[in-house]
Structures are given as C-alpha cells and as structure tokens.
Design an enzyme around this catalytic site. Structure first.
Site, PDB file in Angstrom:
ATOM      1  N   GLY A 126       3.726  -3.831  -3.734  1.00 15.20           N
ATOM      2  CA  GLY A 126       4.161  -3.960  -5.061  1.00 15.20           C
ATOM      3  C   GLY A 126       4.249  -2.643  -5.829  1.00 15.20           C
ATOM      4  NE  ARG A 127      -0.315   1.715  -6.467  1.00 11.43           N
ATOM      5  CZ  ARG A 127      -1.209   1.618  -7.114  1.00 11.43           C
ATOM      6  NH1 ARG A 127      -0.856   1.751  -8.473  1.00 11.43           N
ATOM      7  NH2 ARG A 127      -2.296   0.709  -6.808  1.00 11.43           N
ATOM      8  CD  GLU A 136       1.752  -9.128   1.836  1.00  7.78           C
ATOM      9  OE1 GLU A 136       2.446 -10.290   1.874  1.00  7.78           O
ATOM     10  OE2 GLU A 136       0.512  -8.952   1.933  1.00  7.78           O
ATOM     11  CB  CYS A 167     -12.702   0.616 -32.445  1.00 12.42           C
ATOM     12  SG  CYS A 167     -11.800   0.334 -33.877  1.00 12.42           S
ATOM     13  N   GLY A 172       0.974  -1.409   0.068  1.00 17.37           N
ATOM     14  CA  GLY A 172       0.017  -0.108   0.008  1.00 17.37           C
ATOM     15  C   GLY A 172       0.780   1.354   0.119  1.00 17.37           C
ATOM     16  CE1 TYR A 209      -0.931  -4.063  -8.526  1.00 17.68           C
ATOM     17  CE2 TYR A 209      -0.084  -2.150  -7.790  1.00 17.68           C
ATOM     18  CZ  TYR A 209      -0.512  -3.472  -7.533  1.00 17.68           C
ATOM     19  OH  TYR A 209      -0.246  -4.192  -6.624  1.00 17.68           O
TER      20      TYR A 209
HETATM   21  C1  LIG Z   1      -2.059  -5.959  -3.920  1.00 19.11           C
HETATM   22  C2  LIG Z   1      -1.639  -6.581  -2.500  1.00 19.11           C
HETATM   23  C3  LIG Z   1      -0.397  -6.055  -1.998  1.00 19.11           C
HETATM   24  C4  LIG Z   1       0.582  -5.054  -2.701  1.00 19.11           C
HETATM   25  O1  LIG Z   1      -0.181  -3.730  -2.896  1.00 19.11           O
HETATM   26  P1  LIG Z   1       0.500  -2.608  -3.454  1.00 19.11           P
HETATM   27  O2  LIG Z   1      -0.489  -1.472  -3.158  1.00 19.11           O
HETATM   28  O3  LIG Z   1       0.995  -2.695  -4.723  1.00 19.11           O
HETATM   29  O4  LIG Z   1       1.754  -2.139  -2.424  1.00 19.11           O
HETATM   30  C5  LIG Z   1       0.064  -6.466  -0.951  1.00 19.11           C
HETATM   31  N1  LIG Z   1      -0.477  -7.473  -0.214  1.00 19.11           N
HETATM   32  C6  LIG Z   1      -1.729  -8.125  -0.779  1.00 19.11           C
HETATM   33  C7  LIG Z   1      -2.219  -8.971   0.092  1.00 19.11           C
HETATM   34  C8  LIG Z   1      -2.278  -7.361  -1.815  1.00 19.11           C
HETATM   35  O5  LIG Z   1      -3.296  -7.866  -2.329  1.00 19.11           O
END
Ligand SMILES: *Cc1c(COP(=O)(O)O)cnc(C)c1O
Length: 394
Positions: A269-270, A267, A345, A238, A374
């Site tokens: 990602g973004r 954890e 289109c 997050g 993403y």
């Molecule tokens: C999507 C997700 C993340 C990563 O979230 P980000 O916003 O990309 O940091 C981590 N843990 C879980 C369980 C998720 O579903």
C-alpha cells in the site's frame, strides 16, 4: 509526467503547484496524481516479473487512486465492507479480503462479489472458518481461502511487526494443523495456501527478498507437512518509504524465484501510494513565542495524522503565494526554523518541528510531499469540526 516524477519529496511538481494556486483561500487540499501510482506499479512489476500485485486499499481509498490501482495492478487487497464496496465500484478483477474482525455481512458481501471477480478470503481464525463455510453453503458457493498465519518467527526489519509476536492477526503457527484439518473438512471452502503479511515500512529490499524466499520455503514445507496442495503464497505488503531521510527501498535488490504452479502475491500500500499525494495548507498566522516560530496552518493532524502517530517531523516545501489582501504589512520571517502546527486546540497538532525556511509569509502554502499513503485515510477527521480539505485529482 508521472513516469519521471522525482522520488525527491521536497520538489513540488509544477502540475501540483498549478492546481493549488487555482484554489480559493484559505487553501487546504490533498492533491493526488494517480499517474504516479501507475508508474510505481510498473516499476514493481518489472522488479518482480510473474508476481501478482494487489494494492492495499487502506493506504489510500480515494476512488481515483483505487480506480487507477484496480487497472494497473492485478487486484486489490481490502479489509472491510467499505473497502469491498470501493473494490466493487472500481471493477477490481481480483480481490483479497483480509482482516481479523470480519462480520457475517462482510463475508457474505465477499461471496456475492466472487460471482464476478476472483475473490480470495484471507481467513484469520477457526471461528471465521466455520462462519465462512456456513455462509458459503447458504449462498451455494465455494470460497477460495488462504489462512493467515502468525508464524513463530518472521524476522524482518520494519516499524510494525505483525507476526512472530503476540498480535490479533492470523492463526498461531502451532494451531495450524487443527485449523487446516477443519478447513479441509468443512464444506464450501477451498484452501489455496497461506497469507504471511508480516511487517510495515521495511526499507531493506535485500531483507525483503530473503523474507519472500523464506515465505516460499516455509509455505512449501508446511503444505507438504499438512497435505495441502499449495497454489498461493501471499507475502503481504510492507515495502518501505523514508519520510525524513533519503533512503529508498532498492527495487533492484528485490529478487525472488517462484516455484512452478505456485502464485506469489504481494500487496503493498504505502510504497505504491505515498508519492502519489501532496497535502497543502495555507499559513494563517506566524507567531513567535517562548523562543520558537510557529506557522499556524489551515489544516493539521486531523487531515494528516501520520507524523503525530509515528512521532516524526514530516518535511514540507514552501510554495510562495504573492496575493495579499489586507491593508497592513504582511507578516513574514526569513532564515529561521519554524514549527508547522495545525488548527486544532491541542499542542500535539504538529506536523513538523524546527524546519528551516528561507522565507515564509502569512498566505504562503506549506506543501507536504509523500502524503498519498496513510495520510487522510488514517486521520481523525471529525475532531474540532473544521472543514475537510479539497481533494484534487491530476
Ligand atoms: C496494511 C496491509 C498491507 C499493506 O501494507 P503496506 O505497509 O502499506 O505495504 C498489506 N496486507 C495486509 C494484510 C495489510 O494489513
């Protein structure tokens, strides 16, 4: 080059521009730099010493990105059998497997991987607890689990609240005593703690620190109350990225004090992957209609859906290309605002509206920075059957 990569998404690094200029036209490509992701992991580790960092594979599952993350992070967070396969191929030492819709086959796959990696299954329901217990018994193994909790209140700013609200994720806090009693009575399960992923794209690092502190406090209190020896608190991802403005998630405001004998897992990602990717598309046509300029691209939202999904304008930089092969004057605009639109289109195939360009010609490239998370992974690739972009890894 990765360590001093500018956070400014409007600069196209020389290495990215060079790679793009070597492609045959019409150019359409993602460029990934795993070195940027490695540098981000280093920054996060320095900001959160002693905290376990897993990369959320769903942000970008390209093998080069996942491979770099598996090396640089402690482990990978996955949410499907496909992502388990990516984690296995990347040789992840540690795997956190979550998601509200795991199949028996996927759970069995995770149990198989637990013979060679440190696997935690993040269980999201009572029915899943029963299925995992049965599968673990059949496999003659024990599954390390955390229970994902949808807390009664998990106030944190961000764009995608997942807890403290009605969502399909996790066990409602009120049902936790029943779930814990079951987890402790079923064979083949080892309950290590809680999974509290709550939000996406939070840009307020001070608020995130407060969330981490509160997650640890809640976990200790809940474990004590329910008689669960607490080993693991997974606070999820997050960490936010500002696509349109200059805000940054201020790592130096991130503080957390983890109690002895408790492992805190994050954890993201973004935040780890966004700056490791650039999406580039060639301008196939320029046209003026009903008072607006349109740059029509060899590409679009089927490759990079985020701005359409979230309803914002993703900034781009013009990468001039001098080559011009047609025997007529090259269409060109200067000092105007253009809408960057794709090859689908539908009038919704828009990546950016009203962006000012000093000069733009048919055949130039638009480069969208900060598209490593993403981007391709959430897009509807099959719509209209245009060819996929090239994928270049620096
Ligand atoms: C999507 C997700 C993340 C990563 O979230 P980000 O916003 O990309 O940091 C981590 N843990 C879980 C369980 C998720 O579903």
């Amino acid at each position: 080059m990765a360590a001093d990569q500018p956070h400014d998404s409007h600069q196209v690094p020389t290495s990215v521009a060079t790679a793009l200029r070597e492609l045959d036209g019409p150019v359409c490509a993602y460029v990934y730099d795993p070195g940027v992701l490695r540098a981000r992991v280093g920054e996060l580790r320095r900001a959160l010493p002693g905290v376990t960092v897993c990369y959320a594979v769903k942000a970008n599952g390209h093998p080069a990105i996942v491979g770099a993350a598996a090396e640089a992070c402690d482990g990978l967070e996955v949410a499907s059998g496909g992502e388990l396969a990516l984690a296995e191929a990347a040789g992840a030492r540690r795997i956190v497997f979550g998601g509200p819709a795991k199949t028996d086959a996927e759970l069995s796959y995770a149990l198989r991987l637990s013979t060679s990696a440190d696997v935690t299954v993040n269980v999201e329901s009572v029915h899943e607890l029963r299925r995992l217990s049965l599968l673990a018994q059949r496999a003659g193994s024990t599954a390390t689990i955390t229970l994902r909790v949808n807390r009664a209140d998990a106030g944190l700013p961000g764009t995608h609240a997942m807890t403290g609200a009605p969502t399909p994720f996790g066990v409602a806090e009120a049902q936790l005593p029943e779930a814990v009693a079951l987890a402790r009575s079923l064979p083949g399960l080892d309950l290590a703690g809680w999974h509290l992923h709550a939000v996406s794209n939070n840009l307020d690092a001070a608020a995130h620190s407060a969330f981490l502190a509160e997650a640890l406090r809640w976990s200790a209190a809940t474990s004590r109350r329910l008689g669960v020896p607490l080993r693991t608190v997974n606070a999820g991802g997050g960490f936010g990225v500002d696509y349109t403005g200059g805000a940054v998630f201020a790592l130096d405001e991130l503080r957390v004090s983890v109690p002895d004998r408790v492992e805190l897992v994050v954890e993201p990602g973004r935040w780890l992957a966004a700056d490791a990717g650039w999406y580039a598309a060639e301008v196939l046509d320029l046209k003026h209609t009903h008072g607006r300029w349109f740059a029509v691209l060899r590409g679009g939202t089927h490759h990079f859906r985020l701005p359409a999904a979230w309803g914002y304008d993703h900034p781009f930089t013009v990468l001039p290309v001098d080559r011009w092969d047609y025997p007529w004057p090259r269409p060109e605009v200067a000092g105007v605002a253009v809408d960057a639109v794709g090859e689908l289109c539908t009038p919704r195939d828009v990546l950016c509206r009203g962006r000012h360009v000093a000069r733009l010609r048919v055949g130039d490239l638009l480069v969208f920075g900060r598209t490593g998370a993403y981007g391709w992974d959430i897009s509807h690739h099959g719509f209209l059957r245009h060819p996929a972009p090239a994928f270049l890894v620096l």
